[in-house]
Design an enzyme around this catalytic site. Structure first.
Site, PDB file in Angstrom:
ATOM      1  N   GLU A 181       0.839  -1.194   0.000  1.00  0.00           N
ATOM      2  CA  GLU A 181       0.000   0.000   0.000  1.00  0.00           C
ATOM      3  C   GLU A 181       0.876   1.246   0.000  1.00  0.00           C
ATOM      4  O   GLU A 181       1.765   1.361   0.846  1.00  0.00           O
ATOM      5  CB  GLU A 181      -0.909  -0.017   1.234  1.00  0.00           C
ATOM      6  CG  GLU A 181      -1.910  -1.173   1.215  1.00  0.00           C
ATOM      7  CD  GLU A 181      -2.429  -1.545   2.599  1.00  0.00           C
ATOM      8  OE1 GLU A 181      -2.905  -2.689   2.770  1.00  0.00           O
ATOM      9  OE2 GLU A 181      -2.353  -0.699   3.512  1.00  0.00           O
ATOM     10  N   LEU A 220      -6.189  -2.026  -0.556  1.00  0.00           N
ATOM     11  CA  LEU A 220      -6.011  -2.065   0.888  1.00  0.00           C
ATOM     12  C   LEU A 220      -6.417  -3.430   1.423  1.00  0.00           C
ATOM     13  O   LEU A 220      -7.519  -3.596   1.951  1.00  0.00           O
ATOM     14  CB  LEU A 220      -6.871  -0.950   1.513  1.00  0.00           C
ATOM     15  CG  LEU A 220      -6.322  -0.286   2.768  1.00  0.00           C
ATOM     16  CD1 LEU A 220      -7.164   0.934   3.106  1.00  0.00           C
ATOM     17  CD2 LEU A 220      -6.305  -1.226   3.937  1.00  0.00           C
ATOM     18  N   GLU A 225      -4.253  -6.717   3.304  1.00  0.00           N
ATOM     19  CA  GLU A 225      -2.986  -7.392   3.620  1.00  0.00           C
ATOM     20  C   GLU A 225      -3.008  -8.878   3.288  1.00  0.00           C
ATOM     21  O   GLU A 225      -2.021  -9.428   2.843  1.00  0.00           O
ATOM     22  CB  GLU A 225      -2.639  -7.210   5.101  1.00  0.00           C
ATOM     23  CG  GLU A 225      -2.157  -5.814   5.465  1.00  0.00           C
ATOM     24  CD  GLU A 225      -3.300  -4.823   5.576  1.00  0.00           C
ATOM     25  OE1 GLU A 225      -4.458  -5.274   5.617  1.00  0.00           O
ATOM     26  OE2 GLU A 225      -3.023  -3.606   5.625  1.00  0.00           O
ATOM     27  N   ASP A 230       3.446  -2.828  11.543  1.00  0.00           N
ATOM     28  CA  ASP A 230       3.403  -4.083  12.272  1.00  0.00           C
ATOM     29  C   ASP A 230       1.997  -4.495  12.694  1.00  0.00           C
ATOM     30  O   ASP A 230       1.609  -5.655  12.563  1.00  0.00           O
ATOM     31  CB  ASP A 230       4.278  -3.942  13.525  1.00  0.00           C
ATOM     32  CG  ASP A 230       4.146  -2.547  14.140  1.00  0.00           C
ATOM     33  OD1 ASP A 230       5.099  -1.754  14.019  1.00  0.00           O
ATOM     34  OD2 ASP A 230       3.072  -2.252  14.694  1.00  0.00           O
ATOM     35  N   PHE A 266      -0.694  -4.150  11.416  1.00  0.00           N
ATOM     36  CA  PHE A 266      -1.625  -4.473  10.338  1.00  0.00           C
ATOM     37  C   PHE A 266      -1.259  -5.772   9.641  1.00  0.00           C
ATOM     38  O   PHE A 266      -1.814  -6.099   8.590  1.00  0.00           O
ATOM     39  CB  PHE A 266      -1.667  -3.338   9.312  1.00  0.00           C
ATOM     40  CG  PHE A 266      -2.064  -2.010   9.898  1.00  0.00           C
ATOM     41  CD1 PHE A 266      -1.497  -0.832   9.452  1.00  0.00           C
ATOM     42  CD2 PHE A 266      -3.000  -1.939  10.916  1.00  0.00           C
ATOM     43  CE1 PHE A 266      -1.868   0.396  10.009  1.00  0.00           C
ATOM     44  CE2 PHE A 266      -3.383  -0.733  11.475  1.00  0.00           C
ATOM     45  CZ  PHE A 266      -2.798   0.441  11.018  1.00  0.00           C
ATOM     46  N   HIS A 272       0.480   0.847  15.815  1.00  0.00           N
ATOM     47  CA  HIS A 272       1.607   1.313  15.003  1.00  0.00           C
ATOM     48  C   HIS A 272       2.952   1.104  15.696  1.00  0.00           C
ATOM     49  O   HIS A 272       3.954   1.643  15.272  1.00  0.00           O
ATOM     50  CB  HIS A 272       1.443   2.808  14.679  1.00  0.00           C
ATOM     51  CG  HIS A 272       0.308   3.097  13.738  1.00  0.00           C
ATOM     52  ND1 HIS A 272      -1.010   3.033  14.117  1.00  0.00           N
ATOM     53  CD2 HIS A 272       0.297   3.450  12.437  1.00  0.00           C
ATOM     54  CE1 HIS A 272      -1.782   3.341  13.087  1.00  0.00           C
ATOM     55  NE2 HIS A 272      -1.020   3.593  12.054  1.00  0.00           N
TER      56      HIS A 272
END
Lengths: 369, 326, 469
Positions: free
Chosen positions: B31, B60, B62, B86, B88, B131
């Site tokens: 992304e 979008l 993963e 991380d 996500f 995050h």
């Protein structure tokens, strides 16, 4: 994708502020209600601008601005009923204000002093969610629960409730969101899936997420859908009322694509000049949600300089209070967080907290500056 | 390229560039990595030079990013995918643990998944939820995956290239709080093995074992300890799966004391695995039990409390004190 | 007057370039009016004014590269006093000192703060432990069964008019840890091993370590039966903990003491050896190699072993045999910063003089650099120790456990000596050194020891006679 020429595109107020009709939807409120929308949008925009400025001054770690999306949020929020549940993503600041979240509470997690600190059950506005799309499944489950609880399809409409979940265009690519569509349809969940297509997922344009207009996806799941001018607060309210009514009556889920634009950056850490042009931004600025409502109300005489003056003062007062309150937010105490993970904190974790507290206490007191 | 000083992010960029130049089968996907150059600018300029078919902005999703990469890898490409943060990676966890890590095994060795999954990880950057995570233990616990992390620009430059060259799937963890740390990179040099540890600072009194963002923290702690007369050895693991047992054992046999430092939470973290191995292999060399300096066993707290949550110089030195007291 | 420091605008920059000032000194500004454009690693960003007032001074110039935290502008907001009020994240002294290296990669969040390299002072150097008996229990237990309906949204009757079923069993809590008393003695792994080797019952030893743990010194003391310590001592008594090599030495010496040992010595005229050493130093084969008396002694020992192979043996009491290996693994006692180590040269008797010199040099260097490996320390069959380097004339060396003999070389010094001359005995100045051999009297008797020692002495006295061996 030019939705304006698509007959499915719902618009009731043009960018110039002129009321227009639509065969299926109408705005039934009076000018006073429209003025209330204007006030809500102006205050939301002011909160958003103030939070952005606070981030630039180092008082917030981050802020995801909703600049440009005020109508999509205020319009949909005004359709929410007293038994309805609202599940946001992380950019629904105007919806939050409408649902009663204190402005300061909205900023707390972005300052880094709190997690998400409002009472989601009392406010019926769920916690902000930063993992994209996960909330769609939660909302589906909540809607299913509401159906099991008997809040759907009662003869007395006042006894009925539904859920509305917000997500963006990027989120529609996540597996969780597709699965939410599947489950919502399969269980006839009383759920409005409200997508703010603001054209951008950070730097990735909607064309990369979908080859067709987003609202057309829903029929593949067996869910009716509507595409609305997301910058038209009247149209947004009209379609959201229709969708929530359907859900409360037990007719199942609806997908709303609010076609809008993220005027600002993805967050204050983003720089849109790297991936999109000023021309595009300018063309959307001409469709500003607040400008058109203001133009309309001025044209009918429903608002005047005095009214706008009051609003400006109210807006300034909101901003000042926010600035004052943010800097006074207390720093988090890590020791408090050891016991918030479980109903009963396990022994080993309590021991860890003791160890932490003793460790912190073992330092010589430093003279405060 | 003569030795130059550059940031870790730029070193990754240079290493990715070299990889794209060296092998036309190398593809980048993720992304915002193409047009924007990545939210940390690690892939800046690469789409412009190598085109949107080799440096791809993805939708979008993963799980799809990793899953489609599996398919590309099976077709002979070398995909290098990015998980933006991380926190996500979890939608992709299924693909990583049930597919990426198992295809070679399932196929009796016939199929290869030469995939690199780049993940900025770790905290200490004052960020919002999800995050600042350290998920390395989940991947180190998954047989069939290789897990690597770097702490210096030089290791970043060479490590990413070696990871891409590897025919095994590699989870490549990038310490985001160190993205702008500067260091020398010698493009004309020869890198050491990818899965070898490195003595970042030799010492005699205790071994600090660290990786990624904590290597610098341990070096700082060793600096402070030197002023107190303790010579601490700092071992940068670099590879988390496989672990460089020989280097760990050699160091601990030399010093007799072992302290593992990581940002991930204590229970079930890599420190536990290292402690078990060290206690087995170095039992009679140990002067003290293996100690771990880690985050506490709670989810990542609000950013303004993270300094108390994560290991820092004082916490590392506190563990050194406790070890020395034996 | 208020000072605005360059904040970290969430991009993780350590510094930013001042691109363009948007205000000038003397200008009036309102809150949020843009003050300045800065360029970060990624983009151009405008910084808004935190206060309303008059700009007093612009403290940095366009084009300057400015670290985060630097004061960039002062604004007079009309408040009294001249206090510098800092806006933005608090920059601690550590941050300020660490400077541009502080802030690391950040695209979300405040950015990193500088890691301080000095440590915060602790109140007393106590090691922080946890008192396991004092637990704070915060109970969130509900008084009702787990599976009750969510009362806030629905009335309990909504699911049907039936009575509530019996509650589900509560998950409960496991019993807390018992108070921390370990049964049995507390001791580190190597101390336990030492106790086993020395046949000391750990439980009977009084521990003097932290928490009452038994230390190696405690075990060694118990093994030797002595109880002298700091009892009854006045004045400062230093306690040096036994670590690493020194701890090994204690164990090995304790072991050695069990063996019956006798010593023999000989004063040897080593003048010819000294001359030989000088001659060898000039030879090309020995370029870069240190040639020492120990080398010649090592060679002499290997030669003498040919005639007295039993000196290389050791006793296996349980099997009632004397084991005699053919390889002479020659141990060289070396003093290092960490203590005495005795690495050995494997099969020294099979090495040429050059190879022996190389091996000896290698061992000495390794010992000095702390690179001796466990393999070097294992398998020795005979040891030589040179106290001459300390200027000592002689000593009674102690056997290395597992070996039957050890040879000590004293300092080479010029002494008056009676030598035969043309007119009978006369006094000459000769280089002399004392050799002392200690033997395990279970393996070697006096005669065997004497024969071996004489042979070694012969080689040193008349190197040419080594042709006899």
């Amino acid at each position: 994708m030019d939705p304006v020429h698509d007959p499915a595109f719902v618009q009731l107020l043009t960018p110039e502020g002129r009321r227009v009709d639509h065969p299926k939807f109408a705005y039934t409120g009076d000018d006073a209600s429209v003025a209330a929308h204007l006030r809500a949008m102006v205050l939301a925009r002011r909160l958003d601008a103030e939070a952005t400025a606070l981030q630039r001054k180092g008082e917030l770690a981050l802020w995801p601005p909703m600049l440009g999306q005020e109508a999509a949020q205020v319009g949909s929020a005004s359709a929410v009923g007293p038994l309805d549940e609202v599940i946001p993503s992380y950019r629904e600041h105007a919806v939050a204000l409408a649902m009663g979240v204190a402005p300061l509470d909205l900023l707390k997690t972005f300052r880094g002093t709190h997690m998400v600190d409002w009472d989601s059950r009392a406010l019926r506005f769920h916690l902000y969610s930063f993992v994209i799309g996960t909330q769609a499944l939660h909302a589906t489950g909540m809607a299913m629960g509401m159906r099991f609880d008997g809040l759907v399809g009662n003869a007395d409409p006042a006894a009925n409730g539904a859920a509305m979940v917000y997500f963006g265009d990027g989120a529609t690519s996540q597996g969780d969101v597709s699965e939410a569509f599947v489950f919502a349809a399969s269980y006839t969940a009383p759920l409005v899936l409200f997508c703010q297509n603001n054209q951008w997922a950070i730097s990735v344009p909607i064309a990369r997420q979908s080859k067709i207009p987003l609202y057309q996806r829903a029929s593949g799941f067996g869910i009716p859908a509507v595409q609305v001018d997301g910058n038209d607060v009247l149209a947004v309210q009209a379609v959201t009322e229709w969708a929530l009514d359907r859900a409360r009556r037990g007719e199942g889920p609806t997908f709303i694509e609010a076609f809008t634009y993220r005027m600002g950056a993805h967050t204050t850490s983003d720089d849109p000049t790297k991936y999109r042009g000023r021309d595009e931004e300018a063309s959307w600025r001409a469709k500003d949600p607040i400008a058109r409502v203001r133009a309309y109300l001025r044209s009918t005489g429903a608002i005047d300089d005095t009214w706008e003056g009051h609003l400006a003062n109210e807006s300034d007062a909101l901003a000042e209070r926010l600035r004052d309150e943010v800097v006074s937010l207390p720093e988090p105490v890590l020791a408090d967080w050891f016991t918030r993970g479980y109903v009963r904190t396990p022994q080993a974790l309590l021991a860890q907290r003791e160890e932490f507290v003793a460790y912190e206490a073992s330092f010589v007191e430093e003279a405060t500056a | 390229m003569s030795p130059t000083t550059m940031t870790l992010a730029k070193a990754l960029n240079a290493g990715l560039r070299r990889s794209l130049e060296a092998d036309p089968k190398v593809l980048l996907m993720g992304e915002d990595i193409g047009r924007l150059g990545g939210v940390f600018r690690v892939t800046e300029g690469l789409q412009a030079d190598f085109g949107p078919d080799r440096v791809m902005d993805s939708p979008l999703a993963e799980s799809a990013i990793v899953g489609t990469a599996v398919g590309l890898a099976l077709r002979g490409y070398r995909p290098v995918v990015e998980i933006q943060f991380d926190g996500f990676v979890f939608p992709a966890f299924d693909q990583l643990t049930t597919q990426v890590s198992r295809l070679r095994f399932r196929s009796h060795g016939r199929l290869s998944v030469p995939l690199v999954v780049r993940i900025p990880y770790g905290g200490g950057i004052g960020a919002i939820e999800h995050h600042s995570e350290s998920p390395e233990a989940y991947f180190a616990h998954t047989p069939g995956l290789k897990v690597v992390t770097v702490s210096t620009p030089s290791d970043a430059y060479w490590g990413i290239q070696q990871a891409i060259a590897s025919d095994d799937p590699v989870i490549f963890l990038e310490p985001k709080r160190r993205y702008y740390a500067r260091g020398e990179v010698d493009g004309g040099g020869v890198p050491g093995p990818l899965h070898a540890a490195r003595v970042a600072r030799p010492g005699t009194d205790a071994t600090l074992i660290a990786y990624g963002p904590m290597v610098q923290t341990c070096l700082d702690a060793a600096e402070a300890a030197a002023a107190e007369g303790h010579q601490l050895e700092v071992l940068d693991l670099r590879s988390l799966s496989p672990l460089d047992d020989a280097a760990i054992i050699a160091s601990v046999e030399r010093t007799g004391r072992c302290i593992v430092v990581h940002e991930a939470v204590r229970s079930g973290g890599l420190g536990a695995e290292i402690a078990a191995r060290v206690s087995e292999a170095c039992f009679l060399s140990l002067e003290a039990p293996v100690l771990r300096v880690t985050a506490y066993d709670i989810p990542y707290p609000p950013a303004k409390a993270e300094h108390a949550y994560l290991p820092d110089v004082d916490r590392v030195l506190d563990a050194v004190d406790r070890s020395m007291a034996y | 007057m208020l000072t605005f420091n360059l904040p970290d605008p969430g991009e993780g920059l350590a510094e930013a370039e001042i691109v363009q000032w948007l205000v000038a000194a003397g200008q009036t500004v309102a809150v949020n009016d843009p003050l300045v454009e800065i360029e970060t690693a990624k983009s151009l960003v405008e910084l808004p004014s935190p206060w309303a007032g008059t700009v007093v001074a612009l403290l940095v110039a366009e084009g300057d590269l400015v670290p985060v935290g630097t004061p960039i502008v002062t604004i007079d907001d009309g408040s009294a006093g001249d206090a510098t009020v800092v806006s933005g994240p608090v920059v601690t002294d550590a941050d300020a000192e660490a400077g541009p290296a502080a802030s690391g990669a950040v695209l979300v969040g405040y950015g990193t703060t500088a890691a301080s390299v000095s440590r915060r002072p602790r109140a007393g150097r106590t090691v922080v432990g946890v008192d396991r008996d004092e637990q704070v229990h915060e109970s969130y237990s509900t008084a009702q069964p787990v599976s009750r309906p969510v009362g806030e949204v629905t009335s309990p009757g909504a699911l049907g008019g039936e009575p509530l079923p019996p509650p589900l069993p509560d998950p409960g809590e496991p019993a807390p840890a018992a108070s921390a008393t370990t049964p049995g003695a507390k001791a580190k792994p190597q101390v336990r091993r030492l106790a086993r080797d020395l046949e000391v019952d750990l439980a009977s030893v009084v521990g003097t370590g932290a928490d009452g743990a038994v230390t190696a010194v405690d075990v060694a003391r118990a093994a030797s039966g002595s109880s002298n310590g700091a009892n009854g001592q006045a004045g400062v008594v230093h306690r040096v903990p036994l670590r690493g090599i020194r701890r090994e030495m204690v164990a090995s010496m304790m072991n050695s003491v069990k063996t019956p040992q006798a010593s023999l010595w000989a004063d040897v005229d080593v003048t010819e050896t000294v001359r030989l050493i000088e001659a060898l130093k000039k030879r090309r084969e020995f370029d870069g190699l240190r040639i020492s008396p120990s080398l010649i002694l090592a060679r002499a020992v290997c030669l003498a072993m040919g005639r007295s192979p039993e000196v290389n043996g050791s006793i296996d009491v349980e099997a009632a045999v004397i084991v005699v290996p053919e390889d002479v693994n020659l141990g060289i006692a070396a003093a290092t910063a960490r203590g005495l180590v005795v690495p050995n040269i494997k099969a020294a008797n099979k090495l040429s003089l050059v190879a022996l010199a190389t091996a000896l040099n290698g061992l000495v260097n390794a010992a000095r650099e702390g690179r001796i490996t466990p393999a070097d320390l294992r398998g020795g069959t005979f040891t030589i120790t040179n106290v001459g380097v300390f200027g000592i004339e002689g000593g009674t060396p102690i056997l290395v456990p597992g070996e039957s003999a050890v040879l000590c070389l004293g300092a080479i010094s010029k002494r008056p000596c009676v030598v035969p001359g043309p007119d009978g005995d006369q006094i000459e100045i000769r280089s002399m050194a004392t050799l002392t051999l200690t033997i395990d009297h279970r393996v070697l008797d006096g005669e065997a020891g004497a024969r071996f020692l004489n042979d070694v002495a012969t080689v040193l006295r008349e190197p040419g006679l080594s042709l006899l061996f």
